[in-house]
Each structure stands twice: as structure tokens, then as C-alpha cells.
Write an enzyme that holds these catalytic residues in place. Structure first.
Site, PDB file in Angstrom:
ATOM      1  N   ARG A   1       0.839  -1.204   0.000  1.00 12.29           N
ATOM      2  CA  ARG A   1       0.000   0.000   0.000  1.00 12.29           C
ATOM      3  C   ARG A   1       0.873   1.253   0.000  1.00 12.29           C
ATOM      4  O   ARG A   1       0.558   2.250  -0.658  1.00 12.29           O
ATOM      5  CB  ARG A   1      -0.940   0.005   1.211  1.00 12.29           C
ATOM      6  CG  ARG A   1      -1.901   1.166   1.210  1.00 12.29           C
ATOM      7  CD  ARG A   1      -2.911   1.071   2.333  1.00 12.29           C
ATOM      8  NE  ARG A   1      -2.304   1.163   3.650  1.00 12.29           N
ATOM      9  CZ  ARG A   1      -2.981   1.070   4.797  1.00 12.29           C
ATOM     10  NH1 ARG A   1      -4.299   0.857   4.761  1.00 12.29           N
ATOM     11  NH2 ARG A   1      -2.381   1.156   5.958  1.00 12.29           N
TER      12      ARG A   1
ATOM     13  N   LYS B   1      -2.666   7.079   1.371  1.00 14.29           N
ATOM     14  CA  LYS B   1      -2.321   7.317   2.778  1.00 14.29           C
ATOM     15  C   LYS B   1      -1.253   8.412   2.823  1.00 14.29           C
ATOM     16  O   LYS B   1      -0.053   8.145   2.950  1.00 14.29           O
ATOM     17  CB  LYS B   1      -1.840   6.028   3.450  1.00 14.29           C
ATOM     18  CG  LYS B   1      -1.881   6.085   4.982  1.00 14.29           C
ATOM     19  CD  LYS B   1      -1.640   4.710   5.566  1.00 14.29           C
ATOM     20  CE  LYS B   1      -1.622   4.717   7.089  1.00 14.29           C
ATOM     21  NZ  LYS B   1      -2.949   5.023   7.671  1.00 14.29           N
TER      22      LYS B   1
ATOM     23  N   GLU C   1     -15.729   6.219   6.286  1.00 14.54           N
ATOM     24  CA  GLU C   1     -14.767   5.609   7.205  1.00 14.54           C
ATOM     25  C   GLU C   1     -14.602   6.500   8.418  1.00 14.54           C
ATOM     26  O   GLU C   1     -15.101   7.636   8.457  1.00 14.54           O
ATOM     27  CB  GLU C   1     -13.419   5.428   6.506  1.00 14.54           C
ATOM     28  CG  GLU C   1     -12.807   6.737   6.004  1.00 14.54           C
ATOM     29  CD  GLU C   1     -11.524   6.537   5.208  1.00 14.54           C
ATOM     30  OE1 GLU C   1     -10.881   5.496   5.368  1.00 14.54           O
ATOM     31  OE2 GLU C   1     -11.168   7.447   4.445  1.00 14.54           O
TER      32      GLU C   1
END
Length: 391
Positions: free
Chosen positions: A135, A232, A265
Site C-alpha cells: 500500500r 495514505k 470511514e
């Protein structure tokens, strides 16, 4: 996790027609000298004054004196928690919190042009490291970042493990960052001298007790657009505002709504519900694809659910589906899932009790069982654990 930020290295100006031997001092050198004289001479008539009518003097110090001051300013939490730090800019690992600094002109610091990821260490082994690194690599590509010169994703992985080893901690969290690098204060990373890579290792925290559950509110803070929500990045101001908003409203966490009007989220965790024997979590088109919730889905559907973590509770399937706020509030159970909190039952949402039957307003059996399954996986699943090469 960075104790402070200072300009750690200067960049030599390119040679040109004005850079002649014997020429007069540069404008920067002249400015520094003028500034030092001004400080020594005292305040000017236009200087701001304190309550006593005097302007406090700000010292102009050299590098050694600055570093000494930084050492004096290390706070107790840093000494107790920050165990090791690697900087590609310095090219070394340190265990001294006073030296855990980054160049202030790194675009990661002043432009937010950087990404990060994390992993946990339990009993000397790193959990889900390669998933998190994959990721991390995707985030770097999305942010148009490359590893520092001479490094690769493989060497960065080795550095992460070496930094954990240098910390000496066997239970820890490791956080690693990629930045556009230092070189100026413009927007374009074309001016950056080299990209940067940082690793910090902090003491691990005990998994929070899920039995009390958590409360959430539907946040009014706008969610990041999908292009950025799925990366991220170090741009966590919206995330911090979601937490601040929730605390002001008497809740533990805020829940983002997507631009399409569905549940998104939490500020640093995914959300899921259990409904009619199925584990449901939102699609990852407009939220971050969490490594922990993905692992939770694998544990639930193991052996087609027959040997799943929640099979004994009648839950054998896991899906990605859009979830409305009302659907979440009326589900059998709702929960937050992430690598820091593992699985926390949601017991109140916007002040209303969540859940059905005996789980209404209290920690439900599926959330509690999934919490334990994740902890067991964290400790025991050899396929997802990487040994740390301690000396």
C-alpha cells in the site's frame, strides 16, 4: 512522531556569472550578518514589545548550540516512547530523540507532499509488513514520489527492519514516511534535491478493551475526494478535525460520509456492520483500503466461512457494499476496525443506541470475537509475520 523539524542540510548554489572568486559576500550572508547585528543592537522603534515594554531578545545561534537546546527540550513522552529513527537525508539510524529531526524545507513538511504507512511488532515479529509496504508503494506512485537515490522498495523494507532492531523493542509500532525532499519552498517538487525516507519506531500500546464499545457521530467535516482519500498521505488535517469535532460533541470518533452520501470511514479506521449473518464494509473506491479490515474479511471467509472467525456466530460471508447511516444504525452490530484499535464495537451513533437484541447499546458478540481473532492472527499467523533481525 518527529520530535522537531529543522533545516538539516544546506544546498550549495549553482555556479554562475555572479559566483566569482573574490566577489563580495552573498545576499544571504549579508542578511545573516545584518540580522545578527540587529539582535545584538536591541529593538527598533517599530518592534513589538512585551507587557513590560521590552522586546525579548531572540538569540542567533550556531548548529552546535541549536542541537544542545533541542536536547534540553526533549519532552518526557519522547524519551519514554520514541525508540529509534532513520533518516535517508542523514543516512543513519539514531536512538536519541533529540536527533529525530527532518529538514524543514522537505516538501513533506511544508507542502504535505508525502505519504506514510505503519506496521506493528509483536514479540519481535512484524505483522502484515508486506501488505502495508504494498500500500505504501501504491501511495508513493499516486503521489508521484520515488525512493531516494540508490534505494528501492526492497532496501526500504530492510531499513524498516533494521530500525526496529536498533530500537531493541519487541512490541512496537513502526511508522515510515516518503517525502518529496528538501530543496526549497515552492509547490513543484522539481526543485527538491532528493526524495526522502524516514522510519520511526515507538513503544507499542496495549490493544484497547473492546468491552465498553465506542460512540461515534456523523461528521460534518467534508471527506477527502476519492483521489486523495484512497492515498495514505501525510495530509491529515481533515482527519484531525473529524476527531476534534467528535470530541466536542461528546463522542469518541467521527464517521465521514462519502461524496455519494454513504457511510465512508472513521478518521483512521474502517467501518463495518453485521447484518443477517453477513459482514459488510464500504467499497474502497472512495475510502482508504485498510489492511486490517481486509485481513478481517479473510479470517471471516476462511474455508468458505466454515472455519471462519465468526462461523460459530452464524457469520460466514464478508462483502463490500454501500451503507447508509440508517442501515448502519439499525444493523445487528456496527464496528470500527484498524491496526491501532483492532475491532471496537460501536454502541452509540449520534446519541442513539446501536445494535439489535442483546447487542443493542453494548458490545456485540461478533465485534468481540473479531477483536480476539485479529489479536490471535497478530501473534500466531506465521504467514503474516516477519522476523526482526535483532543483534
Amino acid at each position: 512522531t518527529m520530535a522537531s523539524a529543522v533545516v538539516a542540510r544546506s544546498v550549495a548554489p549553482a555556479a554562475g556569472p555572479r559566483a566569482r572568486r573574490g566577489s563580495r559576500p552573498s545576499a544571504a550572508a549579508t542578511t545573516r550578518a545584518t540580522r545578527a547585528k540587529a539582535v545584538a543592537a536591541g529593538p527598533s522603534s517599530g518592534d513589538a514589545r512585551d507587557d513590560a515594554g521590552k522586546t525579548p531578545r531572540v538569540p542567533v545561534l550556531g548548529a552546535a548550540e541549536v542541537h544542545a537546546r533541542l536536547a534540553e527540550r526533549v519532552h518526557p513522552k519522547a524519551r519514554d516512547t520514541y525508540a529509534a529513527f532513520y533518516s535517508s537525508w542523514a543516512g543513519c539510524i539514531t536512538t536519541d530523540p533529540a536527533a529525530m529531526v527532518v529538514p524543514f524545507d522537505d516538501h513533506m513538511v511544508h507542502r504535505g507532499h508525502g505519504v506514510f504507512d505503519t506496521a506493528h511488532v509483536c514479540d519481535g515479529r512484524c505483522h502484515l509488513l508486506d501488505r502495508h509496504l504494498a500500500r505504501f508503494d501504491r501511495s508513493m506512485r499516486s503521489a508521484k514520489l520515488k525512493p531516494p537515490a540508490g534505494q528501492s522498495l526492497g532496501s526500504m523494507r530492510d531499513t524498516i527492519l533494521a530500525t526496529i532492531a536498533a530500537s531493541g523493542l519487541r512490541d512496537a509500532q513502526v511508522r515510515y514516511y516518503a517525502g518529496a525532499g528538501p530543496g526549497g519552498f515552492a509547490l513543484s517538487h522539481d526543485e527538491c534535491v532528493d526524495s526522502t525516507f524516514y522510519v520511526t519506531v515507538v513503544k507499542g500500546r496495549a490493544a484497547p478493551d473492546p468491552n465498553g464499545g465506542v460512540s461515534v457521530v456523523t461528521s460534518d467535516v467534508p471527506i477527502k475526494p476519492p483521489k486523495f482519500a484512497t492515498v495514505k498521505s501525510v495530509n491529515y488535517l481533515p482527519n484531525a478535525m473529524v476527531v476534534a469535532d467528535a470530541h466536542e460533541r461528546g463522542a469518541d470518533y467521527g464517521v465521514w460520509m462519502t461524496e455519494r452520501g454513504f457511510v465512508g470511514e472513521g478518521p483512521s479506521m474502517n467501518l463495518a456492520i453485521v447484518e443477517d449473518g453477513v459482514f459488510v464494509t464500504p467499497p474502497t473506491d472512495d475510502v482508504l483500503a485498510g489492511c486490517t479490515v481486509r485481513r478481517a474479511m479473510e479470517l471471516i471467509t476462511r474455508a468458505d466461512g466454515a472455519d471462519g472467525a465468526l462461523a460459530h456466530l452464524g457469520v460466514r460471508d464478508a462483502r463490500h457494499e454501500d451503507i447508509t447511516v440508517q442501515r448502519a444504525k439499525s444493523a445487528d452490530e456496527a464496528m470500527l476496525i484498524g491496526s491501532v484499535i483492532w475491532c471496537q464495537p460501536i454502541v452509540r451513533w449520534d446519541g442513539e443506541e446501536v445494535g439489535t437484541g442483546r447487542a443493542r447499546g453494548r458490545a456485540g458478540p461478533c465485534a468481540l470475537a473479531l477483536h480476539e481473532a485479529l489479536l490471535a492472527d497478530f501473534r500466531d499467523d506465521e504467514s503474516e509475520l516477519v522476523d526482526v533481525p535483532y543483534a
